[in-house]
Write a protein that holds these residues in place. Structure first.
Motif, PDB file in Angstrom:
ATOM      1  N   ARG A   1     -34.390 -16.347  -7.918  1.00  0.00           N
ATOM      2  CA  ARG A   1     -33.721 -16.268  -9.225  1.00  0.00           C
ATOM      3  C   ARG A   1     -34.702 -16.605 -10.354  1.00  0.00           C
ATOM      4  NH1 ARG A   1     -29.177 -17.726  -6.051  1.00  0.00           N
ATOM      5  NH2 ARG A   1     -29.677 -19.937  -6.097  1.00  0.00           N
TER       6      ARG A   1
ATOM      7  N   ASP B   1     -35.690 -14.155 -13.369  1.00  0.00           N
ATOM      8  CA  ASP B   1     -35.618 -14.614 -14.755  1.00  0.00           C
ATOM      9  C   ASP B   1     -36.953 -14.390 -15.466  1.00  0.00           C
ATOM     10  OD1 ASP B   1     -32.993 -15.424 -14.434  1.00  0.00           O
ATOM     11  OD2 ASP B   1     -33.489 -17.559 -14.214  1.00  0.00           O
TER      12      ASP B   1
ATOM     13  N   LYS C   1     -31.601  -9.054 -15.339  1.00  0.00           N
ATOM     14  CA  LYS C   1     -30.246  -9.597 -15.426  1.00  0.00           C
ATOM     15  C   LYS C   1     -29.500  -9.312 -14.122  1.00  0.00           C
ATOM     16  CE  LYS C   1     -29.964  -9.359 -20.441  1.00  0.00           C
ATOM     17  NZ  LYS C   1     -30.981 -10.333 -20.538  1.00  0.00           N
ATOM     18  N   VAL C   2     -28.986 -10.363 -13.518  1.00  0.00           N
ATOM     19  CA  VAL C   2     -28.242 -10.245 -12.269  1.00  0.00           C
ATOM     20  C   VAL C   2     -26.817 -10.698 -12.541  1.00  0.00           C
ATOM     21  CG1 VAL C   2     -28.085 -11.001  -9.870  1.00  0.00           C
ATOM     22  CG2 VAL C   2     -30.336 -10.681 -10.929  1.00  0.00           C
ATOM     23  N   GLU C   3     -25.883  -9.785 -12.392  1.00  0.00           N
ATOM     24  CA  GLU C   3     -24.471 -10.079 -12.686  1.00  0.00           C
ATOM     25  C   GLU C   3     -23.872 -11.058 -11.677  1.00  0.00           C
ATOM     26  OE1 GLU C   3     -22.251  -8.046 -14.898  1.00  0.00           O
ATOM     27  OE2 GLU C   3     -23.972  -7.100 -15.875  1.00  0.00           O
ATOM     28  N   ASP C   4     -24.172 -10.857 -10.405  1.00  0.00           N
ATOM     29  CA  ASP C   4     -23.620 -11.687  -9.333  1.00  0.00           C
ATOM     30  C   ASP C   4     -24.644 -12.761  -8.964  1.00  0.00           C
ATOM     31  OD1 ASP C   4     -22.658 -12.833  -7.017  1.00  0.00           O
ATOM     32  OD2 ASP C   4     -22.574 -10.965  -5.872  1.00  0.00           O
ATOM     33  N   PRO C   5     -24.359 -14.031  -9.240  1.00  0.00           N
ATOM     34  CA  PRO C   5     -25.322 -15.089  -8.942  1.00  0.00           C
ATOM     35  C   PRO C   5     -25.643 -15.224  -7.452  1.00  0.00           C
ATOM     36  CG  PRO C   5     -23.263 -16.024  -9.774  1.00  0.00           C
ATOM     37  CD  PRO C   5     -23.145 -14.534  -9.868  1.00  0.00           C
TER      38      PRO C   5
END
Length: 161
Positions: A32, A36, A41-45
């Motif tokens: 992650r 970053d 951009k990642v919608e689902d963590p």
């Protein structure tokens, strides 16, 4: 390739290990950070962890982790095994290499890179290929100091949505 440590001054002991399924959470946290860094951009963590778990479970990639005493797991590298058609041999792609801010200047990035190269040589592959952002001078300095040479090819990508 992001968040490298460009010097070995102040280098600490770095322990390297192959990530197992039990390491997915710590590897995903680093992943992650890597995403970053590149402003992805990642919608689902949970997606980075699920992605890594699938690669590890299916032996689709080699994921290495770097541990520094007192700091914990501070870096990761992910390698995909593929082939070099022009060389008629297997090759590796070092797709991801990241060291968290807390682990920079410990030698973790260089240690991960050298371990990838050591394992690649041991596997008898033709070489290791990587790419990084044009403005990531720290990573470029590290790669060039370890013998990587900038190729004269353009990389093209077509997004299929």
């Amino acid at each position: 390739m992001a968040g490298m440590d460009d010097q070995t001054a102040g280098q600490q002991e770095v322990r390297l290990r192959v990530a197992a399924e039990t390491d997915v959470e710590v590897a995903a946290e680093l992943f992650r950070g890597y995403l970053d860094f590149y402003e992805v951009k990642v919608e689902d963590p949970g997606a980075p962890g699920a992605f890594l778990a699938e690669r590890i479970r299916g032996d689709e990639s080699l994921v290495l982790l770097a541990d520094v005493p007192g700091l914990g797991t501070v870096g990761f590298a992910q390698v995909y095994r593929t082939f070099a058609s022009l060389l008629l041999r297997p090759m590796w792609i070092l797709s991801d290499l990241y060291v968290a801010p807390s682990g920079r200047r410990t030698g973790a990035g260089r240690a991960l890179l050298r371990e990838v190269l050591r394992r690649a040589a041991e596997a008898g592959v033709a070489g290791v290929q990587l790419e990084t952002a044009y403005d990531n001078q720290v990573a470029q300095n590290l790669y060039e100091s370890e013998g990587f040479v900038r190729e004269g090819y353009h990389i093209y990508f077509r997004d299929l949505g």
